[in-house]
Design a protein around this motif. Structure first.
Motif, PDB file in Angstrom:
ATOM      1  N   THR A 156       0.833  -1.197   0.000  1.00 58.59           N
ATOM      2  CA  THR A 156       0.000   0.000   0.000  1.00 58.59           C
ATOM      3  C   THR A 156       0.870   1.250   0.000  1.00 58.59           C
ATOM      4  O   THR A 156       0.596   2.195  -0.739  1.00 58.59           O
ATOM      5  N   ASN A 157       1.913   1.246   0.828  1.00 60.09           N
ATOM      6  CA  ASN A 157       2.815   2.397   0.877  1.00 60.09           C
ATOM      7  C   ASN A 157       3.503   2.610  -0.459  1.00 60.09           C
ATOM      8  O   ASN A 157       3.647   3.744  -0.906  1.00 60.09           O
ATOM      9  N   ALA A 158       3.932   1.530  -1.115  1.00 56.58           N
ATOM     10  CA  ALA A 158       4.575   1.635  -2.419  1.00 56.58           C
ATOM     11  C   ALA A 158       3.593   2.198  -3.445  1.00 56.58           C
ATOM     12  O   ALA A 158       3.952   3.054  -4.251  1.00 56.58           O
ATOM     13  N   GLN A 159       2.352   1.719  -3.396  1.00 58.53           N
ATOM     14  CA  GLN A 159       1.336   2.200  -4.334  1.00 58.53           C
ATOM     15  C   GLN A 159       1.034   3.672  -4.088  1.00 58.53           C
ATOM     16  O   GLN A 159       0.940   4.459  -5.021  1.00 58.53           O
ATOM     17  N   VAL A 160       0.890   4.054  -2.821  1.00 58.43           N
ATOM     18  CA  VAL A 160       0.602   5.457  -2.482  1.00 58.43           C
ATOM     19  C   VAL A 160       1.761   6.334  -2.920  1.00 58.43           C
ATOM     20  O   VAL A 160       1.559   7.429  -3.459  1.00 58.43           O
ATOM     21  N   SER A 161       2.993   5.860  -2.724  1.00 60.90           N
ATOM     22  CA  SER A 161       4.170   6.618  -3.132  1.00 60.90           C
ATOM     23  C   SER A 161       4.177   6.807  -4.647  1.00 60.90           C
ATOM     24  O   SER A 161       4.433   7.903  -5.137  1.00 60.90           O
ATOM     25  N   ALA A 162       3.901   5.748  -5.392  1.00 60.92           N
ATOM     26  CA  ALA A 162       3.856   5.837  -6.853  1.00 60.92           C
ATOM     27  C   ALA A 162       2.745   6.775  -7.303  1.00 60.92           C
ATOM     28  O   ALA A 162       2.936   7.576  -8.221  1.00 60.92           O
ATOM     29  N   GLU A 198      -9.183  -1.121   9.561  1.00 58.02           N
ATOM     30  CA  GLU A 198     -10.227  -1.226  10.582  1.00 58.02           C
ATOM     31  C   GLU A 198     -10.703  -2.674  10.717  1.00 58.02           C
ATOM     32  O   GLU A 198     -10.913  -3.169  11.833  1.00 58.02           O
ATOM     33  N   ALA A 199     -10.858  -3.354   9.601  1.00 55.44           N
ATOM     34  CA  ALA A 199     -11.287  -4.759   9.636  1.00 55.44           C
ATOM     35  C   ALA A 199     -10.219  -5.629  10.307  1.00 55.44           C
ATOM     36  O   ALA A 199     -10.543  -6.507  11.114  1.00 55.44           O
ATOM     37  N   ILE A 200      -8.956  -5.367   9.983  1.00 51.54           N
ATOM     38  CA  ILE A 200      -7.870  -6.127  10.613  1.00 51.54           C
ATOM     39  C   ILE A 200      -7.862  -5.882  12.114  1.00 51.54           C
ATOM     40  O   ILE A 200      -7.747  -6.820  12.913  1.00 51.54           O
ATOM     41  N   ASN A 201      -8.003  -4.621  12.504  1.00 50.74           N
ATOM     42  CA  ASN A 201      -8.038  -4.293  13.938  1.00 50.74           C
ATOM     43  C   ASN A 201      -9.224  -4.963  14.624  1.00 50.74           C
ATOM     44  O   ASN A 201      -9.086  -5.477  15.739  1.00 50.74           O
ATOM     45  N   GLN A 202     -10.369  -4.972  13.974  1.00 50.94           N
ATOM     46  CA  GLN A 202     -11.546  -5.609  14.552  1.00 50.94           C
ATOM     47  C   GLN A 202     -11.330  -7.108  14.704  1.00 50.94           C
ATOM     48  O   GLN A 202     -11.719  -7.700  15.709  1.00 50.94           O
ATOM     49  N   ASN A 203     -10.679  -7.710  13.701  1.00 49.60           N
ATOM     50  CA  ASN A 203     -10.363  -9.135  13.795  1.00 49.60           C
ATOM     51  C   ASN A 203      -9.418  -9.412  14.954  1.00 49.60           C
ATOM     52  O   ASN A 203      -9.577 -10.402  15.664  1.00 49.60           O
ATOM     53  N   TYR A 204      -8.441  -8.529  15.150  1.00 53.67           N
ATOM     54  CA  TYR A 204      -7.532  -8.690  16.289  1.00 53.67           C
ATOM     55  C   TYR A 204      -8.286  -8.571  17.606  1.00 53.67           C
ATOM     56  O   TYR A 204      -8.040  -9.343  18.537  1.00 53.67           O
ATOM     57  N   LYS A 249     -10.510   1.102   5.653  1.00 56.15           N
ATOM     58  CA  LYS A 249     -11.478   0.041   5.947  1.00 56.15           C
ATOM     59  C   LYS A 249     -10.767  -1.288   6.193  1.00 56.15           C
ATOM     60  O   LYS A 249     -11.152  -2.038   7.089  1.00 56.15           O
ATOM     61  N   GLU A 250      -9.733  -1.572   5.401  1.00 54.15           N
ATOM     62  CA  GLU A 250      -8.970  -2.808   5.595  1.00 54.15           C
ATOM     63  C   GLU A 250      -8.293  -2.818   6.965  1.00 54.15           C
ATOM     64  O   GLU A 250      -8.328  -3.822   7.676  1.00 54.15           O
TER      65      GLU A 250
END
Length: 160
Positions: free
Chosen positions: A9-15, A103-109, A100-101
């Motif tokens: 995601t960081n690479a995509q945002v940077s690009a 948030e979903a990961i955090n909710q799963n944790y 959203k991803e």
């Protein structure tokens, strides 16, 4: 996996940010070019090469050609602005989906932690029951051993 997703995601945002910055530079250069052409247009309107200081057809044509270049540049600027706005909208959608991803990961944790806490509490209760049962078994064994000794000692006294 979450770190890998974050890196992608960081690479995509940077690009995307680089593409966005390049698009902005392109538009700014086009605006600078338009500014220069508009200066040329203003200058051409003031040119009067005809007899008695009038404008000739050539002067008017040059002014119109410059004006047409300005209009073409404006059209190109609008197209590039549209692309720039699409980049911005894409970045916003990407940030929202990443949010959203995350948030979903955090909710799963949170759900996993809650589930593990419940299992831990159940295991503690189970261990406590096992300890209680062991204590009861030890007491029963001691009582049985004491009873056997008592009966043996009683039987030996009766024979004597």
């Amino acid at each position: 996996m979450a770190a890998n997703l974050q890196a992608q995601t960081n690479a995509q945002v940077s690009a995307d940010s680089i593409a966005y910055q390049l698009q902005r530079k392109k538009i700014n250069s086009m605006l600078d070019m338009r500014k220069v052409r508009f200066g040329q247009y203003s200058q051409s309107l003031n040119e009067h090469t005809g007899i008695f200081g009038f404008q000739t057809k050539g002067d008017i044509r040059r002014s119109n050609d410059i004006l047409m270049d300005i209009v073409k540049t404006d059209d190109n600027i609008y197209k590039e602005l549209k692309i720039l706005l699409e980049y911005r909208a894409f970045q916003q959608r990407q940030i929202q989906s990443h949010s959203k991803e995350a948030e979903a990961i955090n909710q799963n944790y949170v759900n996993l932690i809650s589930k593990l806490r419940q299992q831990n509490a159940a295991l503690k209760t189970s261990v406590q029951k096992v300890h209680t049962m062991q204590y009861i078994y030890i007491l029963i064994i001691v009582f049985m051993f004491a009873s056997i000794l008592f009966l043996i000692s009683r039987k030996s006294k009766v024979k004597v």
